[in-house]
Design a protein around this motif. Structure first.
Motif, short mmCIF file in Angstrom:
data_model
loop_
_atom_site.label_atom_id
_atom_site.label_comp_id
_atom_site.label_asym_id
_atom_site.label_seq_id
_atom_site.Cartn_x
_atom_site.Cartn_y
_atom_site.Cartn_z
N SER A 138 0.83 -1.21 0.00
CA SER A 138 0.00 0.00 0.00
C SER A 138 0.86 1.25 0.00
CB SER A 138 -0.90 0.02 1.25
OG SER A 138 -1.79 -1.07 1.26
N LEU A 139 0.31 2.29 -0.55
CA LEU A 139 0.89 3.63 -0.50
C LEU A 139 -0.24 4.64 -0.37
CD1 LEU A 139 3.63 3.68 -3.31
CD2 LEU A 139 4.03 3.82 -0.84
N ARG A 140 0.07 5.76 0.22
CA ARG A 140 -0.87 6.87 0.29
C ARG A 140 -0.23 8.08 -0.35
NH1 ARG A 140 -2.93 10.64 5.24
NH2 ARG A 140 -5.11 10.90 4.60
N LEU A 141 -0.81 8.53 -1.45
CA LEU A 141 -0.33 9.72 -2.12
C LEU A 141 -1.06 10.94 -1.56
CD1 LEU A 141 -0.23 8.53 -5.83
CD2 LEU A 141 1.48 8.24 -4.02
N SER A 142 -0.32 12.04 -1.49
CA SER A 142 -0.90 13.30 -1.03
C SER A 142 -0.74 14.36 -2.12
CB SER A 142 -0.20 13.79 0.24
OG SER A 142 -0.39 12.88 1.30
N CYS A 143 -1.70 15.24 -2.17
CA CYS A 143 -1.67 16.36 -3.10
C CYS A 143 -1.94 17.62 -2.29
CB CYS A 143 -2.74 16.18 -4.17
SG CYS A 143 -2.93 17.56 -5.32
N ALA A 144 -0.90 18.44 -2.14
CA ALA A 144 -1.02 19.67 -1.38
C ALA A 144 -1.30 20.82 -2.34
CB ALA A 144 0.26 19.93 -0.61
N ALA A 145 -2.33 21.58 -2.05
CA ALA A 145 -2.74 22.67 -2.93
C ALA A 145 -2.56 24.01 -2.24
CB ALA A 145 -4.19 22.50 -3.35
N SER A 146 -2.11 24.97 -2.98
CA SER A 146 -2.08 26.34 -2.48
C SER A 146 -3.03 27.16 -3.33
CB SER A 146 -0.66 26.90 -2.56
OG SER A 146 -0.21 26.91 -3.90
N GLY A 147 -3.55 28.20 -2.73
CA GLY A 147 -4.54 29.00 -3.47
C GLY A 147 -5.91 28.84 -2.87
N SER A 148 -6.63 29.90 -2.81
CA SER A 148 -7.92 29.91 -2.12
C SER A 148 -9.02 29.22 -2.89
CB SER A 148 -8.34 31.35 -1.83
OG SER A 148 -8.45 32.07 -3.04
N ALA A 149 -8.76 28.85 -4.15
CA ALA A 149 -9.83 28.29 -4.98
C ALA A 149 -9.92 26.77 -4.89
CB ALA A 149 -9.62 28.69 -6.43
N PHE A 150 -9.10 26.14 -4.03
CA PHE A 150 -9.04 24.67 -3.99
C PHE A 150 -10.42 24.07 -3.76
CE2 PHE A 150 -7.30 20.56 -3.31
CZ PHE A 150 -7.99 19.99 -2.25
N SER A 151 -11.17 24.56 -2.78
CA SER A 151 -12.43 23.92 -2.42
C SER A 151 -13.47 24.02 -3.52
CB SER A 151 -12.98 24.52 -1.12
OG SER A 151 -13.25 25.89 -1.30
N GLY A 152 -13.29 24.91 -4.46
CA GLY A 152 -14.24 25.06 -5.56
C GLY A 152 -13.96 24.17 -6.74
N HIS A 153 -12.87 23.43 -6.71
CA HIS A 153 -12.48 22.56 -7.81
C HIS A 153 -12.74 21.10 -7.48
CE1 HIS A 153 -10.13 26.08 -9.07
NE2 HIS A 153 -10.12 25.54 -10.28
N ALA A 154 -13.08 20.34 -8.51
CA ALA A 154 -12.96 18.90 -8.40
C ALA A 154 -11.46 18.56 -8.49
CB ALA A 154 -13.73 18.21 -9.52
N ILE A 155 -11.08 17.45 -7.88
CA ILE A 155 -9.69 17.01 -7.88
C ILE A 155 -9.62 15.61 -8.47
CG2 ILE A 155 -7.66 16.43 -6.51
CD1 ILE A 155 -8.25 19.41 -6.57
N ALA A 156 -8.69 15.40 -9.35
CA ALA A 156 -8.51 14.09 -9.96
C ALA A 156 -7.08 13.61 -9.78
CB ALA A 156 -8.83 14.15 -11.46
N TRP A 157 -6.94 12.32 -9.75
CA TRP A 157 -5.63 11.68 -9.84
C TRP A 157 -5.52 11.03 -11.22
CZ3 TRP A 157 -1.59 12.12 -6.60
CH2 TRP A 157 -1.85 12.61 -5.30
N VAL A 175 -6.90 9.40 -16.42
CA VAL A 175 -7.53 9.70 -15.14
C VAL A 175 -7.94 8.38 -14.48
CG1 VAL A 175 -9.79 10.07 -16.23
CG2 VAL A 175 -9.32 11.03 -13.97
N ILE A 176 -7.65 8.23 -13.20
CA ILE A 176 -8.01 7.01 -12.51
C ILE A 176 -9.05 7.25 -11.41
CG2 ILE A 176 -5.89 5.76 -13.02
CD1 ILE A 176 -4.91 6.55 -10.19
N SER A 177 -9.16 8.46 -10.95
CA SER A 177 -10.15 8.75 -9.92
C SER A 177 -10.35 10.25 -9.82
CB SER A 177 -9.68 8.20 -8.57
OG SER A 177 -10.65 8.42 -7.56
N PHE A 178 -11.57 10.64 -9.45
CA PHE A 178 -11.80 12.05 -9.16
C PHE A 178 -12.81 12.19 -8.03
CE2 PHE A 178 -15.93 12.55 -11.16
CZ PHE A 178 -15.92 11.74 -12.29
N ILE A 179 -12.76 13.36 -7.42
CA ILE A 179 -13.67 13.68 -6.32
C ILE A 179 -14.18 15.09 -6.54
CG2 ILE A 179 -11.73 14.40 -4.83
CD1 ILE A 179 -13.37 13.31 -2.43
N THR A 180 -15.48 15.26 -6.42
CA THR A 180 -16.06 16.59 -6.60
C THR A 180 -15.82 17.45 -5.37
OG1 THR A 180 -18.21 16.02 -5.67
CG2 THR A 180 -17.87 15.54 -8.02
N ASN A 181 -16.16 18.73 -5.47
CA ASN A 181 -15.95 19.60 -4.32
C ASN A 181 -16.91 19.25 -3.18
OD1 ASN A 181 -18.20 20.53 -5.63
ND2 ASN A 181 -17.58 22.66 -5.74
#
Length: 121
Positions: free
Chosen positions: A17-36, A47-53
């Protein structure tokens, strides 16, 4: 604008197992969907996975049941928990900030530098 930095990759044996992290800067992060995404050697990025806001998730068939995406808007972080890793999961993994329309993910222009995941015995 969002800047993204991935971490957590490495060399792991099959079944590990591994846990990947994605650190975001900028105030608009919560308004975006995020994908790996991932890009295997000599292959295209997919694209293998995404999560909506709001926290709804989606997975490619290749990782469904093994990978879990999550996000913490308060910390401007997204994660990809990867279990039961297989050699075919070997790739550079990227996070992306974009949008979801009608159940499909649309990548934005925000990419991290990627983190290498190698699954090998």
């Amino acid at each position: 604008q969002v800047q993204l930095v991935e971490s957590g990759g490495g060399l792991v044996q099959p079944g590990g197992s591994l846990r990947l992290s994605c650190a975001a800067s900028g105030s608009a992060f919560s308004g975006h969907a995020i994908a790996w995404y991932r890009q295997p050697p000599g292959d295209s990025r997919e694209v293998i996975s995404f999560i909506t806001n709001s926290g709804s998730t989606n997975y490619a068939d290749a990782v469904k049941g093994r990978f879990t995406i999550s996000r913490d808007n308060a910390k401007n972080m997204a994660y990809l928990q990867m279990n039961n890793l297989k050699p075919e999961d070997t790739a550079v993994y990227y996070c992306n900030a974009g949008a979801v329309f009608s159940g499909s993910y649309y990548s934005g222009g925000y990419w991290g530098q990627g983190t290498q995941v190698t699954v090998s015995s």
